[in-house]
Motif scaffolding. Structure first.
Motif, PDB file in Angstrom:
ATOM      1  N   ARG A 134     -33.874  48.176  23.349  1.00  0.00           N
ATOM      2  CA  ARG A 134     -34.807  49.063  24.044  1.00  0.00           C
ATOM      3  C   ARG A 134     -34.226  49.332  25.421  1.00  0.00           C
ATOM      4  NH1 ARG A 134     -37.696  46.050  20.612  1.00  0.00           N
ATOM      5  NH2 ARG A 134     -39.216  47.121  19.321  1.00  0.00           N
ATOM      6  N   LEU A 135     -33.648  50.502  25.572  1.00  0.00           N
ATOM      7  CA  LEU A 135     -32.950  50.831  26.806  1.00  0.00           C
ATOM      8  C   LEU A 135     -33.919  51.287  27.882  1.00  0.00           C
ATOM      9  CD1 LEU A 135     -29.958  52.734  25.157  1.00  0.00           C
ATOM     10  CD2 LEU A 135     -30.100  50.310  25.782  1.00  0.00           C
ATOM     11  N   THR A 136     -33.539  51.090  29.127  1.00  0.00           N
ATOM     12  CA  THR A 136     -34.432  51.392  30.245  1.00  0.00           C
ATOM     13  C   THR A 136     -34.672  52.885  30.431  1.00  0.00           C
ATOM     14  OG1 THR A 136     -32.565  51.243  31.774  1.00  0.00           O
ATOM     15  CG2 THR A 136     -33.934  49.266  31.510  1.00  0.00           C
ATOM     16  N   ASP A 137     -33.921  53.747  29.744  1.00  0.00           N
ATOM     17  CA  ASP A 137     -34.175  55.187  29.812  1.00  0.00           C
ATOM     18  C   ASP A 137     -35.182  55.634  28.755  1.00  0.00           C
ATOM     19  OD1 ASP A 137     -32.729  55.151  27.444  1.00  0.00           O
ATOM     20  OD2 ASP A 137     -31.313  56.703  28.056  1.00  0.00           O
ATOM     21  N   GLY A 138     -35.742  54.666  28.014  1.00  0.00           N
ATOM     22  CA  GLY A 138     -36.718  54.968  26.975  1.00  0.00           C
ATOM     23  C   GLY A 138     -36.131  55.095  25.578  1.00  0.00           C
ATOM     24  N   SER A 139     -34.807  55.107  25.469  1.00  0.00           N
ATOM     25  CA  SER A 139     -34.151  55.185  24.158  1.00  0.00           C
ATOM     26  C   SER A 139     -34.254  53.855  23.427  1.00  0.00           C
ATOM     27  CB  SER A 139     -32.660  55.523  24.313  1.00  0.00           C
ATOM     28  OG  SER A 139     -32.466  56.720  24.996  1.00  0.00           O
ATOM     29  N   THR A 140     -34.267  53.941  22.109  1.00  0.00           N
ATOM     30  CA  THR A 140     -34.251  52.750  21.260  1.00  0.00           C
ATOM     31  C   THR A 140     -33.082  52.875  20.301  1.00  0.00           C
ATOM     32  OG1 THR A 140     -36.644  52.522  21.397  1.00  0.00           O
ATOM     33  CG2 THR A 140     -35.559  51.388  19.584  1.00  0.00           C
ATOM     34  N   VAL A 141     -32.284  51.833  20.206  1.00  0.00           N
ATOM     35  CA  VAL A 141     -31.147  51.809  19.298  1.00  0.00           C
ATOM     36  C   VAL A 141     -31.321  50.634  18.349  1.00  0.00           C
ATOM     37  CG1 VAL A 141     -28.642  51.587  19.090  1.00  0.00           C
ATOM     38  CG2 VAL A 141     -29.615  52.827  21.043  1.00  0.00           C
ATOM     39  N   ASP A 142     -31.463  50.933  17.061  1.00  0.00           N
ATOM     40  CA  ASP A 142     -31.507  49.888  16.040  1.00  0.00           C
ATOM     41  C   ASP A 142     -30.091  49.664  15.531  1.00  0.00           C
ATOM     42  OD1 ASP A 142     -34.266  49.407  16.112  1.00  0.00           O
ATOM     43  OD2 ASP A 142     -34.665  51.069  14.734  1.00  0.00           O
ATOM     44  N   ILE A 143     -29.642  48.422  15.605  1.00  0.00           N
ATOM     45  CA  ILE A 143     -28.297  48.067  15.157  1.00  0.00           C
ATOM     46  C   ILE A 143     -28.423  47.158  13.940  1.00  0.00           C
ATOM     47  CG2 ILE A 143     -26.117  46.976  15.782  1.00  0.00           C
ATOM     48  CD1 ILE A 143     -26.845  47.560  18.736  1.00  0.00           C
ATOM     49  N   PRO A 144     -28.230  47.719  12.741  1.00  0.00           N
ATOM     50  CA  PRO A 144     -28.267  46.871  11.550  1.00  0.00           C
ATOM     51  C   PRO A 144     -26.988  46.036  11.486  1.00  0.00           C
ATOM     52  CG  PRO A 144     -27.812  49.164  10.945  1.00  0.00           C
ATOM     53  CD  PRO A 144     -27.995  49.123  12.434  1.00  0.00           C
ATOM     54  N   THR A 145     -27.136  44.752  11.256  1.00  0.00           N
ATOM     55  CA  THR A 145     -25.972  43.869  11.227  1.00  0.00           C
ATOM     56  C   THR A 145     -25.557  43.497   9.805  1.00  0.00           C
ATOM     57  OG1 THR A 145     -27.281  41.841  11.381  1.00  0.00           O
ATOM     58  CG2 THR A 145     -26.638  42.894  13.465  1.00  0.00           C
ATOM     59  N   ASN A 146     -26.233  44.061   8.815  1.00  0.00           N
ATOM     60  CA  ASN A 146     -25.940  43.684   7.430  1.00  0.00           C
ATOM     61  C   ASN A 146     -24.544  44.112   6.977  1.00  0.00           C
ATOM     62  OD1 ASN A 146     -26.867  46.342   7.555  1.00  0.00           O
ATOM     63  ND2 ASN A 146     -27.557  46.327   5.430  1.00  0.00           N
ATOM     64  N   GLN A 147     -23.929  45.073   7.663  1.00  0.00           N
ATOM     65  CA  GLN A 147     -22.568  45.491   7.300  1.00  0.00           C
ATOM     66  C   GLN A 147     -21.499  44.873   8.198  1.00  0.00           C
ATOM     67  OE1 GLN A 147     -21.841  47.475   4.589  1.00  0.00           O
ATOM     68  NE2 GLN A 147     -24.026  47.202   4.146  1.00  0.00           N
ATOM     69  N   PHE A 148     -21.900  44.084   9.205  1.00  0.00           N
ATOM     70  CA  PHE A 148     -20.931  43.448  10.086  1.00  0.00           C
ATOM     71  C   PHE A 148     -20.075  42.484   9.265  1.00  0.00           C
ATOM     72  CE2 PHE A 148     -23.223  43.567  14.498  1.00  0.00           C
ATOM     73  CZ  PHE A 148     -23.229  44.941  14.473  1.00  0.00           C
ATOM     74  N   LYS A 149     -18.785  42.521   9.503  1.00  0.00           N
ATOM     75  CA  LYS A 149     -17.855  41.620   8.830  1.00  0.00           C
ATOM     76  C   LYS A 149     -17.753  40.312   9.592  1.00  0.00           C
ATOM     77  CE  LYS A 149     -16.655  44.766   5.839  1.00  0.00           C
ATOM     78  NZ  LYS A 149     -17.594  44.917   4.792  1.00  0.00           N
ATOM     79  N   ARG A 150     -17.520  39.241   8.855  1.00  0.00           N
ATOM     80  CA  ARG A 150     -17.322  37.918   9.462  1.00  0.00           C
ATOM     81  C   ARG A 150     -15.830  37.690   9.696  1.00  0.00           C
ATOM     82  NH1 ARG A 150     -21.480  33.848   8.568  1.00  0.00           N
ATOM     83  NH2 ARG A 150     -20.027  32.623   9.786  1.00  0.00           N
ATOM     84  N   LYS A 151     -15.536  36.848  10.655  1.00  0.00           N
ATOM     85  CA  LYS A 151     -14.169  36.446  10.961  1.00  0.00           C
ATOM     86  C   LYS A 151     -14.069  34.948  10.739  1.00  0.00           C
ATOM     87  CE  LYS A 151     -10.169  37.488  13.054  1.00  0.00           C
ATOM     88  NZ  LYS A 151      -9.244  38.414  12.499  1.00  0.00           N
ATOM     89  N   SER A 152     -13.062  34.540   9.989  1.00  0.00           N
ATOM     90  CA  SER A 152     -12.945  33.100   9.720  1.00  0.00           C
ATOM     91  C   SER A 152     -11.928  32.449  10.608  1.00  0.00           C
ATOM     92  CB  SER A 152     -12.582  32.861   8.262  1.00  0.00           C
ATOM     93  OG  SER A 152     -11.493  33.650   7.874  1.00  0.00           O
TER      94      SER A 152
END
Length: 152
Positions: A134-152
């Motif tokens: 929730r940005l201070t300019d009133g914008s909202t950004v949803d970041i889905p993490t289900n596609q984030f890759k893991r690093k081993s």
């Protein structure tokens, strides 16, 4: 060879997981309506009297231009880079949101409400959850993490 103003002098090698995660975050921001001109990756942000920082992704206020300052940043996002000095510096200068994405642990930490040398609010997320900035300019950004890759 001279560097362009605002660019990191030597970013060093970037891993594929970090690169993909940066792209995923930028795509989520653009999907939320943030213009690509407000999204930076590896660009210098000035902090007066302190070392500049180069977040993996920075979401800027609308209408900002180089040289970029901490005052322009609505959010700083780092991939597996959370030394305490950055947390203290971002909080001290009032960067409203600081998101740390850790592909080694498969978790994210969202710090908001800067207060002194820390953040008053901390929310932890596991990969698979959606992070809402929730940005201070009133914008909202949803970041889905289900596609984030893991690093081993």
């Amino acid at each position: 060879m001279p560097q362009s103003k605002g660019l990191r002098a030597d970013p060093g090698p970037r891993g594929d997981v970090q690169s993909w995660t940066i792209l995923d975050v930028q795509m989520a921001a653009m999907t939320a309506g943030i213009d690509k001109s407000r999204l930076l990756s590896d660009v210098l942000i000035q902090f007066p009297g302190e070392p500049p920082r180069v977040p993996d992704v920075t979401i800027l206020e609308e209408g900002t231009a180089e040289p970029y300052s901490y005052e322009d940043a609505l959010a700083a996002i780092e991939i597996a880079s959370a030394p305490e000095v950055k947390v203290r510096q971002y909080a001290r200068f009032g960067v409203p949101s600081y998101l740390i994405i850790d592909p080694f642990l498969g978790k994210c930490t969202l710090l908001t409400r800067p207060k002194g040398d820390t953040y008053a609010s901390r929310d932890d997320y596991a990969y698979g959850e959606t992070i809402t900035l929730r940005l201070t300019d009133g914008s909202t950004v949803d970041i889905p993490t289900n596609q984030f890759k893991r690093k081993s």
